[in-house]
Enzyme design. Structure first.
Site, PDB file in Angstrom:
ATOM      1  CD  GLU A   1      -0.054   6.845   5.985  1.00  0.00           C
ATOM      2  OE1 GLU A   1       1.306   7.089   6.745  1.00  0.00           O
ATOM      3  OE2 GLU A   1      -0.284   6.011   5.741  1.00  0.00           O
TER       4      GLU A   1
ATOM      5  CB  CYS B   1      -3.452   0.222  -2.113  1.00  0.00           C
ATOM      6  SG  CYS B   1      -3.381   1.789  -2.932  1.00  0.00           S
TER       7      CYS B   1
ATOM      8  CB  CYS C   1      -9.319   4.908   0.886  1.00  0.00           C
ATOM      9  SG  CYS C   1      -7.562   5.268   1.329  1.00  0.00           S
TER      10      CYS C   1
ATOM     11  CG  HIS D   1      -4.880   5.137   4.685  1.00  0.00           C
ATOM     12  ND1 HIS D   1      -4.376   4.720   3.359  1.00  0.00           N
ATOM     13  CD2 HIS D   1      -3.701   5.638   5.036  1.00  0.00           C
ATOM     14  CE1 HIS D   1      -3.199   4.735   3.375  1.00  0.00           C
ATOM     15  NE2 HIS D   1      -2.688   5.343   4.473  1.00  0.00           N
TER      16      HIS D   1
ATOM     17  CG  ASP E   1      -1.795   1.115   1.286  1.00  0.00           C
ATOM     18  OD1 ASP E   1      -2.275   1.544   0.130  1.00  0.00           O
ATOM     19  OD2 ASP E   1      -2.420   1.754   2.515  1.00  0.00           O
ATOM     20  CB  SER E   2       0.309   4.735  -0.675  1.00  0.00           C
ATOM     21  OG  SER E   2      -0.836   4.822   0.126  1.00  0.00           O
TER      22      SER E   2
HETATM   23  N1  DGL Z   1      -4.663   3.128   0.930  1.00  0.00           N
HETATM   24  C1  DGL Z   1      -4.979   3.490  -0.337  1.00  0.00           C
HETATM   25  C2  DGL Z   1      -6.152   3.167  -1.033  1.00  0.00           C
HETATM   26  O1  DGL Z   1      -6.727   2.220  -0.636  1.00  0.00           O
HETATM   27  C3  DGL Z   1      -4.542   4.929  -1.060  1.00  0.00           C
HETATM   28  C4  DGL Z   1      -4.229   6.164  -0.058  1.00  0.00           C
HETATM   29  C5  DGL Z   1      -3.303   7.128  -0.629  1.00  0.00           C
HETATM   30  O2  DGL Z   1      -2.186   7.206  -0.791  1.00  0.00           O
HETATM   31  O3  DGL Z   1      -3.740   7.756  -1.242  1.00  0.00           O
HETATM   32  O4  DGL Z   1      -6.623   3.694  -2.078  1.00  0.00           O
END
Ligand code: DGL
Length: 263
Positions: free
Chosen positions: A152, A73, A183, A185, A10-11
């Site tokens: 984050e 992600c 997402c 997150h 993931d990011s």
């Molecule tokens: N966690 C990521 C997702 O599911 C992306 C968050 C990001 O870096 O913008 O899309």
């Protein structure tokens, strides 16, 4: 039987919401996680950048001899998966089909909301995948670009609630009964999201189905690990290893977790 690890990427921290479900479903599997905190948010980037960043993570995981890769992600799944799957014969599992499947199964009033990054919403992949299962479902997608950085930043509860409520404001009045956390997150701020949309809306976390799907794939291909002991878990971040470790320990309830920094 195959004792190689499952790779997840993931990011940033968001992918840990998928790691958690994968470990719960398959406690004997080893996992390796790569989080690209130095370059997050991915959701505000152009497709070619997302592909190139995700390629770095994918190549790292392949160098660790993983048996399968989970793009934990949505943004990578929407923008980079077709290109990168063509570059390896190791199976890549995304998260959007799983989220769409759950949403189509769970909605009762045939109205589904999706919150996600700008890049995911622009792809319209959730709408396409949900309509692939049921054309009658009305889908409203809303970009909420402030939310992944909010996770984050680990802000205090009051700040979190204010930013979540403001981000979800455009959805007030849309009477969907199910809201996809599009997402990875967002499960970290599920409480705040639930408070903003009200108790009548069920939140849908694609990770539940991703873990089940990954299990099915490994079983089908004879790739499940054969060991009685608990799996080992490794974490790599391109950001600050110390702060990543603190948040990951709490989220995953792994007190001994120590992430490693990668350039
Ligand atoms: N966690 C990521 C997702 O599911 C992306 C968050 C990001 O870096 O913008 O899309």
């Amino acid at each position: 039987m195959d004792n190689r690890p499952i790779g997840l990427m993931d990011s940033g921290l968001g992918g840990l919401s998928v790691v958690k479900k994968v470990i719960a479903k398959m406690p004997h599997e080893d996992t390796i996680f790569w989080g690209d905190q130095a370059h997050m948010p991915y959701g505000d980037r152009q497709q070619d950048e997302i592909i190139s960043l995700a390629r770095t993570g994918l190549n790292f995981l392949l160098s660790q001899n993983v048996k399968v890769v989970i793009f934990a992600c949505n943004t990578m799944t929407a923008q980079a998966m077709p290109t990168l799957q063509a570059e390896t014969d190791r199976q890549i599992i995304g998260v959007i089909q799983s989220g769409a499947l759950l949403a189509a199964k769970k909605t009762r009033n045939l109205k589904v909301g999706v919150i996600a990054t700008t890049a995911t919403v622009e792809s319209q992949d959730y709408t396409k995948e949900i309509h692939y299962r049921n054309q009658k479902i009305k889908v409203v997608e809303q970009a909420t670009p402030k939310l992944a950085p909010l996770v984050e930043a680990n802000e205090p509860a009051a700040v979190r609630q204010a930013i979540v409520s403001e981000s979800l404001q455009p959805l007030v009045g849309a009477d969907f009964d199910s809201l996809v956390l599009g997402c990875t997150h967002y499960p970290f701020i599920a409480k705040e999201i639930q408070a903003a949309v009200g108790p009548q809306v069920q939140l849908i976390d694609p990770a539940d189905q991703v873990a089940q799907y990954t299990f099915n794939v490994l079983k089908r291909d004879g790739l499940l690990a054969q060991r009685q002991t608990a799996g080992q878990h490794q974490y790599f971040t391109t950001g600050q290893a110390a702060s990543f470790s603190t948040m990951a320990r709490a989220w995953l309830d792994q007190p001994d977790l120590t992430a490693q920094h990668l350039d």
